[in-house]
Design a protein around this motif. Structure first.
Motif, short mmCIF file in Angstrom:
data_model
loop_
_atom_site.label_atom_id
_atom_site.label_comp_id
_atom_site.label_asym_id
_atom_site.label_seq_id
_atom_site.Cartn_x
_atom_site.Cartn_y
_atom_site.Cartn_z
N GLU A 67 0.80 -1.22 0.00
CA GLU A 67 0.00 0.00 0.00
C GLU A 67 0.83 1.27 0.00
N GLY A 68 2.10 1.20 0.36
CA GLY A 68 2.96 2.38 0.38
C GLY A 68 3.23 2.86 -1.04
N ARG A 69 3.70 4.08 -1.13
CA ARG A 69 4.00 4.66 -2.45
C ARG A 69 5.45 5.15 -2.48
N LEU A 70 6.09 4.84 -3.58
CA LEU A 70 7.46 5.31 -3.81
C LEU A 70 7.45 6.28 -4.99
N ILE A 71 8.52 6.40 -5.67
CA ILE A 71 8.65 7.30 -6.81
C ILE A 71 7.60 6.97 -7.86
N GLY A 72 6.86 7.98 -8.29
CA GLY A 72 5.85 7.79 -9.33
C GLY A 72 4.62 7.05 -8.86
N GLY A 73 4.42 6.92 -7.58
CA GLY A 73 3.24 6.24 -7.06
C GLY A 73 3.32 4.72 -7.09
N MET A 74 4.51 4.18 -7.34
CA MET A 74 4.66 2.72 -7.38
C MET A 74 4.79 2.17 -5.96
N THR A 75 4.23 1.01 -5.74
CA THR A 75 4.36 0.35 -4.43
C THR A 75 5.73 -0.32 -4.32
N PRO A 76 6.21 -0.51 -3.10
CA PRO A 76 7.48 -1.23 -2.93
C PRO A 76 7.43 -2.64 -3.55
N SER A 77 6.29 -3.29 -3.47
CA SER A 77 6.14 -4.62 -4.06
C SER A 77 6.33 -4.57 -5.58
#
Length: 104
Positions: free
Chosen positions: A42-52
């Motif tokens: 559910e987390g968001r990284l660069i560009g809205g991508m999830t860590p998964s």
């Protein structure tokens, strides 16, 4: 000698099994993290991508590449150390009959 080759084979088999266990652990960790850790999916990284997603899209390929390099480097080093390098450092012909396969 056959005993040297057998010992090298057993050692290389242990190396391969060890690398496979690392591979299996990382591959299984991705879905386990997805099921057990909320921020992983559910987390968001660069560009809205999830860590998964980042792990599946990029991280696993980098891991596979590094694991392949580590496995081949270690296997080659073990084989060279245990069986010896059949070619001399100067690149000339070998001098020992057993290294050329000419021994009885």
């Amino acid at each position: 000698m056959p005993t040297d080759v057998d010992a090298a084979f057993r050692t290389l088999r242990r190396v391969a099994v060890g690398h496979f266990m690392v591979f299996l652990g990382v591959v299984v960790a991705v879905p386990v993290l997805t099921l057990t850790v909320d921020w992983w999916s559910e987390g968001r990284l660069i560009g809205g991508m999830t860590p998964s997603f980042v792990m599946a899209a990029v991280g696993l390929y980098v891991f596979f590449f590094l694991l392949a390099i580590a496995a081949s480097t270690l296997s080659n080093a073990v084989e060279d150390r245990m069986l010896g390098d059949p070619e001399p450092p100067d690149g000339g012909p070998t001098t020992h009959a057993e290294q050329r396969g000419d021994s009885p």
